[in-house]
Design a protein around this motif. Structure first.
Motif, PDB file in Angstrom:
ATOM      1  N   MET A 166       0.852  -1.173   0.000  1.00 52.10           N
ATOM      2  CA  MET A 166       0.000   0.000   0.000  1.00 52.10           C
ATOM      3  C   MET A 166       0.899   1.237   0.000  1.00 52.10           C
ATOM      4  O   MET A 166       1.895   1.284   0.725  1.00 52.10           O
ATOM      5  CB  MET A 166      -0.856  -0.003   1.279  1.00 52.10           C
ATOM      6  CG  MET A 166      -1.766   1.184   1.446  1.00 52.10           C
ATOM      7  SD  MET A 166      -2.535   1.219   3.099  1.00 52.10           S
ATOM      8  CE  MET A 166      -3.263  -0.397   3.203  1.00 52.10           C
TER       9      MET A 166
ATOM     10  N   HIS B  14      -6.229 -11.187  -5.371  1.00 53.09           N
ATOM     11  CA  HIS B  14      -7.520 -10.640  -4.929  1.00 53.09           C
ATOM     12  C   HIS B  14      -7.466 -10.258  -3.448  1.00 53.09           C
ATOM     13  O   HIS B  14      -7.998  -9.218  -3.053  1.00 53.09           O
ATOM     14  CB  HIS B  14      -8.648 -11.635  -5.191  1.00 53.09           C
ATOM     15  CG  HIS B  14      -8.913 -11.856  -6.647  1.00 53.09           C
ATOM     16  ND1 HIS B  14      -9.396 -10.872  -7.476  1.00 53.09           N
ATOM     17  CD2 HIS B  14      -8.739 -12.952  -7.419  1.00 53.09           C
ATOM     18  CE1 HIS B  14      -9.514 -11.349  -8.702  1.00 53.09           C
ATOM     19  NE2 HIS B  14      -9.117 -12.609  -8.697  1.00 53.09           N
ATOM     20  N   GLN B  15      -6.830 -11.082  -2.649  1.00 50.38           N
ATOM     21  CA  GLN B  15      -6.710 -10.797  -1.217  1.00 50.38           C
ATOM     22  C   GLN B  15      -5.904  -9.514  -0.991  1.00 50.38           C
ATOM     23  O   GLN B  15      -6.274  -8.684  -0.161  1.00 50.38           O
ATOM     24  CB  GLN B  15      -6.036 -11.974  -0.513  1.00 50.38           C
ATOM     25  CG  GLN B  15      -5.898 -11.810   0.976  1.00 50.38           C
ATOM     26  CD  GLN B  15      -5.209 -13.007   1.626  1.00 50.38           C
ATOM     27  OE1 GLN B  15      -4.866 -13.992   0.970  1.00 50.38           O
ATOM     28  NE2 GLN B  15      -4.993 -12.914   2.910  1.00 50.38           N
ATOM     29  N   ALA B  16      -4.812  -9.348  -1.721  1.00 49.60           N
ATOM     30  CA  ALA B  16      -3.994  -8.138  -1.594  1.00 49.60           C
ATOM     31  C   ALA B  16      -4.815  -6.898  -1.959  1.00 49.60           C
ATOM     32  O   ALA B  16      -4.809  -5.900  -1.240  1.00 49.60           O
ATOM     33  CB  ALA B  16      -2.757  -8.241  -2.483  1.00 49.60           C
ATOM     34  N   ARG B  17      -5.535  -6.975  -3.062  1.00 50.97           N
ATOM     35  CA  ARG B  17      -6.362  -5.847  -3.498  1.00 50.97           C
ATOM     36  C   ARG B  17      -7.456  -5.566  -2.473  1.00 50.97           C
ATOM     37  O   ARG B  17      -7.710  -4.408  -2.128  1.00 50.97           O
ATOM     38  CB  ARG B  17      -6.959  -6.141  -4.874  1.00 50.97           C
ATOM     39  CG  ARG B  17      -7.614  -4.931  -5.504  1.00 50.97           C
ATOM     40  CD  ARG B  17      -8.219  -5.245  -6.849  1.00 50.97           C
ATOM     41  NE  ARG B  17      -7.929  -6.590  -7.281  1.00 50.97           N
ATOM     42  CZ  ARG B  17      -7.565  -6.923  -8.508  1.00 50.97           C
ATOM     43  NH1 ARG B  17      -7.464  -6.024  -9.424  1.00 50.97           N
ATOM     44  NH2 ARG B  17      -7.332  -8.181  -8.825  1.00 50.97           N
ATOM     45  N   ASP B  18      -8.094  -6.607  -1.946  1.00 61.51           N
ATOM     46  CA  ASP B  18      -9.151  -6.437  -0.942  1.00 61.51           C
ATOM     47  C   ASP B  18      -8.618  -5.808   0.345  1.00 61.51           C
ATOM     48  O   ASP B  18      -9.364  -5.165   1.078  1.00 61.51           O
ATOM     49  CB  ASP B  18      -9.818  -7.770  -0.617  1.00 61.51           C
ATOM     50  CG  ASP B  18     -10.653  -8.302  -1.771  1.00 61.51           C
ATOM     51  OD1 ASP B  18     -10.929  -7.544  -2.724  1.00 61.51           O
ATOM     52  OD2 ASP B  18     -11.031  -9.496  -1.720  1.00 61.51           O
ATOM     53  N   ASN B  19      -7.319  -6.003   0.623  1.00 58.89           N
ATOM     54  CA  ASN B  19      -6.697  -5.435   1.812  1.00 58.89           C
ATOM     55  C   ASN B  19      -6.088  -4.051   1.549  1.00 58.89           C
ATOM     56  O   ASN B  19      -5.319  -3.556   2.367  1.00 58.89           O
ATOM     57  CB  ASN B  19      -5.638  -6.382   2.372  1.00 58.89           C
ATOM     58  CG  ASN B  19      -6.256  -7.574   3.052  1.00 58.89           C
ATOM     59  OD1 ASN B  19      -7.278  -7.460   3.719  1.00 58.89           O
ATOM     60  ND2 ASN B  19      -5.650  -8.739   2.886  1.00 58.89           N
ATOM     61  N   GLY B  20      -6.425  -3.462   0.421  1.00 58.17           N
ATOM     62  CA  GLY B  20      -6.011  -2.087   0.125  1.00 58.17           C
ATOM     63  C   GLY B  20      -4.632  -1.927  -0.472  1.00 58.17           C
ATOM     64  O   GLY B  20      -4.135  -0.806  -0.600  1.00 58.17           O
ATOM     65  N   MET B  21      -4.000  -3.024  -0.833  1.00 57.02           N
ATOM     66  CA  MET B  21      -2.682  -2.916  -1.456  1.00 57.02           C
ATOM     67  C   MET B  21      -2.874  -2.562  -2.920  1.00 57.02           C
ATOM     68  O   MET B  21      -3.566  -3.265  -3.650  1.00 57.02           O
ATOM     69  CB  MET B  21      -1.905  -4.206  -1.263  1.00 57.02           C
ATOM     70  CG  MET B  21      -1.625  -4.473   0.200  1.00 57.02           C
ATOM     71  SD  MET B  21      -0.675  -5.958   0.449  1.00 57.02           S
ATOM     72  CE  MET B  21      -1.267  -6.442   2.070  1.00 57.02           C
ATOM     73  N   CYS B  22      -2.279  -1.466  -3.321  1.00 57.60           N
ATOM     74  CA  CYS B  22      -2.540  -0.948  -4.664  1.00 57.60           C
ATOM     75  C   CYS B  22      -1.379  -1.165  -5.635  1.00 57.60           C
ATOM     76  O   CYS B  22      -1.498  -0.865  -6.817  1.00 57.60           O
ATOM     77  CB  CYS B  22      -2.888   0.535  -4.591  1.00 57.60           C
ATOM     78  SG  CYS B  22      -1.697   1.529  -3.685  1.00 57.60           S
TER      79      CYS B  22
ATOM     80  N   GLU C 253       0.311   4.845   6.832  1.00 62.46           N
ATOM     81  CA  GLU C 253       0.262   3.416   7.123  1.00 62.46           C
ATOM     82  C   GLU C 253       1.018   2.654   6.050  1.00 62.46           C
ATOM     83  O   GLU C 253       1.009   3.009   4.879  1.00 62.46           O
ATOM     84  CB  GLU C 253      -1.200   2.958   7.142  1.00 62.46           C
ATOM     85  CG  GLU C 253      -1.390   1.505   7.480  1.00 62.46           C
ATOM     86  CD  GLU C 253      -2.844   1.089   7.491  1.00 62.46           C
ATOM     87  OE1 GLU C 253      -3.089  -0.124   7.457  1.00 62.46           O
ATOM     88  OE2 GLU C 253      -3.723   1.954   7.516  1.00 62.46           O
TER      89      GLU C 253
ATOM     90  N   SER D  56       1.430  -1.300   4.597  1.00 53.33           N
ATOM     91  CA  SER D  56       0.967  -2.668   4.610  1.00 53.33           C
ATOM     92  C   SER D  56       1.576  -3.344   3.390  1.00 53.33           C
ATOM     93  O   SER D  56       1.560  -2.775   2.293  1.00 53.33           O
ATOM     94  CB  SER D  56      -0.560  -2.706   4.544  1.00 53.33           C
ATOM     95  OG  SER D  56      -1.008  -4.039   4.586  1.00 53.33           O
TER      96      SER D  56
END
Length: 119
Positions: A10, A57-65, A102, A104
């Motif tokens: 992120m 998908h998990q990375a994207r769902d956790n806000g990692m861009c 932050e 992540s």
């Protein structure tokens, strides 16, 4: 054999700013000159197999861009992940992050037919 690893993270900076910081991160971490890096902000460009897709998908769902794909010729996937970990471990101290921002991130690589997180 080419080692390959993926670092998802992120960051509020735009892609060009992140890309411009990568040479300094390489220098600070003394990354091997053979380490190839590809920065992506559109995860659809990742050549992913069915094992990697859920992690994307998990990375994207956790806000990692962002995804930083690292390839290191002549090494294992774990060694590529270690080099990527060194770089992302220093990214928070770069001008990309302001005090209070932050961070992540997660690094994954394929080992024995499955993707594992680098720890």
């Amino acid at each position: 054999m080419n080692g390959k690893a993926y670092g998802f993270f992120m960051c509020n900076a735009d892609k060009e700013t992140v890309a411009n910081e990568l040479p300094d991160l390489r220098r600070i971490t003394q990354a091997p000159s053979a380490l190839e890096l590809s920065l992506m902000d559109d995860f659809s460009h990742i050549k992913a197999d069915n094992l990697l897709k859920p992690l994307i998908h998990q990375a994207r769902d956790n806000g990692m861009c962002y995804c930083l794909e690292a390839t290191l010729p002549g090494s294992s996937n774990r060694v590529a992940a270690k080099e990527l970990n060194d770089m992302l471990g220093n990214i928070y101290n770069s001008p990309l992050y302001k005090e209070g921002d932050e961070f992540s991130g997660a690094i994954v690589y394929e080992e024995n037919g499955k993707y594992v997180f680098y720890e």
